[in-house]
Design an enzyme around this catalytic site. Sequence first.
Site, PDB file in Angstrom:
ATOM      1  N   LYS A   9       0.820  -1.215   0.000  1.00  0.00           N
ATOM      2  CA  LYS A   9       0.000   0.000   0.000  1.00  0.00           C
ATOM      3  C   LYS A   9       0.855   1.267   0.000  1.00  0.00           C
ATOM      4  O   LYS A   9       0.584   2.206  -0.736  1.00  0.00           O
ATOM      5  CB  LYS A   9      -0.911   0.055   1.239  1.00  0.00           C
ATOM      6  N   ARG A  49     -10.796   1.433   9.351  1.00  0.00           N
ATOM      7  CA  ARG A  49     -10.439   0.018   9.476  1.00  0.00           C
ATOM      8  C   ARG A  49     -11.674  -0.855   9.716  1.00  0.00           C
ATOM      9  O   ARG A  49     -11.607  -2.068   9.547  1.00  0.00           O
ATOM     10  CB  ARG A  49      -9.459  -0.183  10.648  1.00  0.00           C
ATOM     11  N   ARG A  80      12.060  -9.897   5.273  1.00  0.00           N
ATOM     12  CA  ARG A  80      12.617  -8.571   5.567  1.00  0.00           C
ATOM     13  C   ARG A  80      13.652  -8.673   6.694  1.00  0.00           C
ATOM     14  O   ARG A  80      13.496  -9.439   7.629  1.00  0.00           O
ATOM     15  CB  ARG A  80      11.505  -7.601   5.964  1.00  0.00           C
ATOM     16  N   ARG A  87      12.673  -8.403  12.473  1.00  0.00           N
ATOM     17  CA  ARG A  87      11.840  -7.765  13.493  1.00  0.00           C
ATOM     18  C   ARG A  87      10.753  -8.736  13.938  1.00  0.00           C
ATOM     19  O   ARG A  87      10.290  -9.569  13.164  1.00  0.00           O
ATOM     20  CB  ARG A  87      11.178  -6.501  12.932  1.00  0.00           C
ATOM     21  N   ARG A 104      -1.480 -11.109  12.253  1.00  0.00           N
ATOM     22  CA  ARG A 104      -1.838  -9.773  11.745  1.00  0.00           C
ATOM     23  C   ARG A 104      -2.782  -9.885  10.555  1.00  0.00           C
ATOM     24  O   ARG A 104      -3.725  -9.105  10.416  1.00  0.00           O
ATOM     25  CB  ARG A 104      -0.577  -9.000  11.350  1.00  0.00           C
TER      26      ARG A 104
END
Length: 211
Positions: A13, A88, A123, A156, A167
């Site tokens: 996004k 949301r 990542r 992370r 999530r």
Amino acid sequence: MRIILLGAPGAGKGTQAEVLSNKYGIPTISTGEMIRNALRQGTELGKEAKQYIDRGLLVPDEVVIEIVKERLEDPDCQKGFILDGFPRTVPQADALEKMGITVDKVLSIEVAEEKIIERMSGRRQCSRCGATYHIIYKPSRVENVCDVCGGELIMREDDAPETVKNRLEVYRKQTEPLKKYYEDKGLLVVAYGQEEVRDTTREVFKALGVE
């Protein structure tokens, strides 16, 4: 062009919002950015939000929505805006509409769940200087060593596969009803995320009906 941008964490996004922002000369506004802005400016709403933040609480919907309204009245939003990460939930969308804030399109960027998990779990971030990498798309020259400062590259907590799955589950529960809400209003358009950023951008432009 007034756009609400939907998409799971890791769907790209932010990248597409930047492209649209540059193309139309309109700001991309995230909930976090709006709240930080209100805090910096010391507005009444900013002070109200600070009371919750200082106690480690979530800022209630009604305060966030008022902050959104306040931000959208700024001069840089007069030609349009991109709302990233807000609303949301359906109650937030209802409240936004009751305030008279209208949008032209609600763009949902769709990416397969396994692709998102691959993107996010790949990542890496330098533990020393914060530089970011990806083991597939942007690897460091030496494995697990930062090109910039030689620090150790770490994953992370947010990017661990189990965390990403959680999530995504939260996002799905919140956002599926929101997509139907906007679909019923004839505002929802869908772009399918591609391997290359420019190909996703082409899909985004097609979904929005722009050149």
